[in-house]
Design an enzyme around this catalytic site. Structure first.
Site, short mmCIF file in Angstrom:
data_model
loop_
_atom_site.label_atom_id
_atom_site.label_comp_id
_atom_site.label_asym_id
_atom_site.label_seq_id
_atom_site.Cartn_x
_atom_site.Cartn_y
_atom_site.Cartn_z
N ASP A 255 38.35 45.20 33.50
CA ASP A 255 38.14 45.40 34.94
C ASP A 255 36.85 44.78 35.47
O ASP A 255 36.67 44.68 36.69
CB ASP A 255 38.15 46.90 35.27
CG ASP A 255 39.54 47.40 35.60
OD1 ASP A 255 40.47 46.58 35.63
OD2 ASP A 255 39.69 48.62 35.84
N HIS A 270 38.36 36.53 31.90
CA HIS A 270 37.94 36.43 30.51
C HIS A 270 38.66 35.22 29.88
O HIS A 270 39.88 35.10 29.97
CB HIS A 270 38.32 37.71 29.75
CG HIS A 270 37.54 38.91 30.19
ND1 HIS A 270 36.17 38.99 30.08
CD2 HIS A 270 37.95 40.08 30.75
CE1 HIS A 270 35.76 40.16 30.54
NE2 HIS A 270 36.81 40.84 30.97
N GLY A 298 44.63 39.36 37.28
CA GLY A 298 43.46 38.48 37.43
C GLY A 298 42.34 38.80 36.45
O GLY A 298 41.17 38.50 36.70
N LYS A 299 42.67 39.40 35.29
CA LYS A 299 41.61 39.84 34.38
C LYS A 299 41.44 38.89 33.19
O LYS A 299 40.33 38.70 32.68
CB LYS A 299 41.92 41.25 33.86
CG LYS A 299 42.02 42.31 34.96
CD LYS A 299 42.52 43.64 34.39
CE LYS A 299 42.70 44.69 35.48
NZ LYS A 299 43.23 45.95 34.94
N VAL A 300 42.55 38.38 32.67
CA VAL A 300 42.51 37.60 31.42
C VAL A 300 43.23 36.28 31.61
O VAL A 300 44.35 36.24 32.14
CB VAL A 300 43.21 38.40 30.28
CG1 VAL A 300 43.33 37.56 29.02
CG2 VAL A 300 42.44 39.68 29.98
#
Ligand SMILES: NC(=O)c1ccc[n+]([C@@H]2O[C@H](COP(=O)([O-])OP(=O)(O)OC[C@H]3O[C@@H](n4cnc5c(N)ncnc54)[C@H](O)[C@@H]3O)[C@@H](O)[C@H]2O)c1
Length: 348
Positions: A255, A270, A298-300
């Site tokens: 997050d 990431h 939209g995190k990894v």
């Protein structure tokens, strides 16, 4: 049988330095199923180590330290293979800090009569035993540390630094603290975040502290944890996450990309992500959600991501051992993010 008869064979932490697993993991490339996934995960972890720009986050859930994985984590810290840790409280307090105080985990039997164990004040984690009287000392030590601090809110990271300082200042722990995650992170400036800090041995110590200090207590501020770890993302655009198990640590570290965006910083997702887990995605819960799914949030980034479906005591030493024996960590520098967090003021 007496208590001492149950608590005699200690759990020993595996030493990845002793076993060169590189040829075996290389050969797994041409196998199938989790062997091939493990090979790809190890390759990606190795890429993270080679990428000098990359800040590496390690997340820990489950009972990993009691199970003999402490040495793997400590070797990662000593060799700059990890720059920040996010964990459940059990791993850091009940298990690592507990051993730093000189206590041990013992080999047990999952089929043992638990009523007998209860009579003897022996706690069981599957096939592992803990002396509950010793765990109480760990709880009390956390209470003592809280009693000694200025009465204000702390992030879990700040409180865990105080735990490292406590070990450093008390020479009676000279031998037992050396191979401790809390102590080595204190020495190397590696932040440890435990977002649900009270959900473990620390909670008992803090409950005791707050009960006895009404209106002027130490408290743990998890929003401050989130802000601090988000600052790390803002300062380190390229990041990789190595997740053992799922739970709160997995979500917390994923997050921070979104949190940085909320603060109006343009940060990339990431870049690298690996998860070792026994959970699968069918129940819709976070622990088993795929890293591909995390990209929809939209995190990894999906270019270098790998799920490895394995119990961690098997896969983690092999994966970290691969990168260790490849030697790619040797070019990495100490990032000392604890020092950065205490000196750098990030403005929006
Ligand atoms: N585990 C303990 O012995 C223990 C003791 C005291 C307090 N707690 C607290 O309970 C809460 C939950 O912690 P938890 O330990 O159950 O973890 P968790 O529930 O957060 O674990 C999440 C998931 O990680 C995966 N996982 C866990 N262990 C794994 C392994 N060995 N290999 C592969 N995947 C694995 C599983 O899919 C699991 O559902 C935490 O706040 C912790 O501090 C746990």
């Amino acid at each position: 049988m007496e208590k001492k008869d149950f608590l005699k064979d200690t759990i020993e932490h595996i030493d990845i330095k002793k076993y060169n697993v590189v040829p075996m993991i290389d050969a797994m490339k041409d196998m199938a199923f989790q062997a091939r996934n493990l090979n790809r995960g190890a390759e990606i972890f190795n890429m993270m180590q080679k990428d000098k720009e990359c800040a590496v986050f390690l997340t820990l859930a489950g009972s990993l330290i009691s199970a003999g994985l402490k040495g793997v984590v400590v070797d990662m810290i000593r060799n700059n293979m990890v720059d920040a840790i996010v964990s459940t409280g059990a791993n850091i307090v009940d298990q690592d800090f507990f051993e730093a105080l000189g206590f041990r985990h013992y080999k047990g039997d999952p089929f043992q009569n638990d009523a007998v164990l209860r009579e003897l004040a022996i706690d069981r984690i599957y096939d592992t035993y803990i002396n509950e009287d010793e765990l109480r000392v760990c709880d009390e030590t956390i209470g003592d540390i809280a009693n000694s601090l200025e009465k204000q809110p702390y992030s879990s990271r700040e409180f865990i630094i105080e735990m490292g300082k406590y070990l450093d200042e008390n020479d009676q722990y000279k031998a037992s603290r050396e191979d401790s995650i809390v102590y080595q992170c204190y020495k190397k400036g590696v932040p440890i975040f435990v977002p649900a800090f009270s959900d473990c041995s620390a909670g008992f110590g803090l409950v005791h502290h707050q009960w006895n200090n009404p209106g002027k207590q130490v408290s743990i501020d998890s929003a401050r944890d989130f802000l601090e770890i988000t600052k790390i993302k803002i300062h380190n655009k390229v990041t990789g996450i190595f997740m053992i198990g799922g739970g709160v640590p997995k979500n917390f570290v994923q997050d921070i990309v979104v949190a940085a965006e909320v603060l109006e910083f343009d940060v990339p997702m990431h870049k690298y992500a690996i998860q070792i887990t026994v959970a699968d995605e069918r129940d819709g819960a976070l622990s088993g959600s795929t890293l591909k799914e995390a990209s929809s949030w939209g995190k990894v980034d999906t270019t270098y991501e790998q799920m490895i479906y394995s119990e961690a005591t098997i896969a983690m030493p092999m994966l970290v051992g691969y990168a260790y024996h490849k030697g790619s960590y040797k070019e990495r520098m100490e990032r000392r993010l604890n020092d950065v967090l205490s000196t750098v003021e990030v403005k929006g």
